[in-house]
Enzyme design. Sequence first.
Site, PDB file in Angstrom:
ATOM      1  CB  VAL A 134      -0.978  -0.040   1.227  1.00 15.84           C
ATOM      2  CG1 VAL A 134      -1.815   1.462   1.258  1.00 15.84           C
ATOM      3  CG2 VAL A 134      -1.973  -1.206   1.124  1.00 15.84           C
ATOM      4  CG  ASP A 135       3.286   4.474   2.410  1.00 14.08           C
ATOM      5  OD1 ASP A 135       4.253   4.606   1.755  1.00 14.08           O
ATOM      6  OD2 ASP A 135       2.933   5.280   3.330  1.00 14.08           O
TER       7      ASP A 135
END
Length: 348
Positions: A134-135
């Site tokens: 996601v990050d």
Amino acid sequence: FFSGYIHTMATILCLGAGLVTAPGVRYLGDAGFQVTVASRTVSKAEKIIEGLAGCKAVAVDVLSESDAVKLEELVKTHDLTISLLPWTQHLPIAKLCLKHKKHFCTTSYISDDMQALDEEFKQAGVVCFNECGVDPGMDHMSAVKIIDKVHADGGKVNSFTSYCGGLPCPDHNNNPFGYKFSWSPRGVLLAAIRKAIFQEDGERKELDGTPGKMIYDKFFEDTSVPDVGPKIETAWPSSFECHPNGDSCKFLSIYKIPEAHTLIRGTYRSVGWCPTMKKVTELGLLKEDDISALKGKSYAEFLASKLGCEAGNVKAATAEKLGLAVDDAIIGRLEWLWFFYQEKKGEA
């Protein structure tokens, strides 16, 4: 990546059985892939694969020399290795994949040492895919989609900021820190002393983790996060704390926006997190030094030994050390962590 490229693969090795592992393994297992989950604590791996036909759990300690042959054999006999281990352990796994011409991926940032393997992976004809979470990961895709649209329309990107954070839903945000661990607790805590590099108004700036130049010295409250409205029962927070994280400057070239005078990639946290973690750092609680004589001590006794006070007076001494009132919210958060109690946790 999962739904496209690896459909041609038969076997997948997943190293690590931490908090982020189960959803991905379940997705792959439900899609019919044969997944082997390898963990130092095999019971965790066994729990992850429950009910997944064709998946199995094995015990392996990637840091143990006695398991080196077993680890290499696992890499050799699988088509793809996914490393969900701490980022410091990725490189030797990547080199094993390179040696046996196996595909490799992680969700972690690309280190300089990992980048150095790029040409070797290309020559071997196998994929080394990093930053696919996601990050980092999803945030990259959304960023480039926006930037490419601006450029396609003949525009320029003068300023680009991107913030991301794994936070509990307000309906389940039931502790005073406004945070629940969804990945390595050590990684979360050590973010306080991690470096951050970013560009602001044309000036390259660096936070090096020293007093006055920590990421938590450079945070602000963002009120622009969209309210999800009726999707949750609890009121949406009016703001979140944001701070720079990692090396943002390298993305000037990666995102192809050399014209930008400001580029900051950072992290979202619930209000109160940043000043609290700054004070936790001031107490010396994030040092990685070995600490002796902890056995049998309560948290209050441990903290009192650091402050040079009696355990019965540790709350007041902590507040004085940090320049806070004893009823400050930060002191309340430390109390919630049991730092001011002389009973052992679980005995009260």
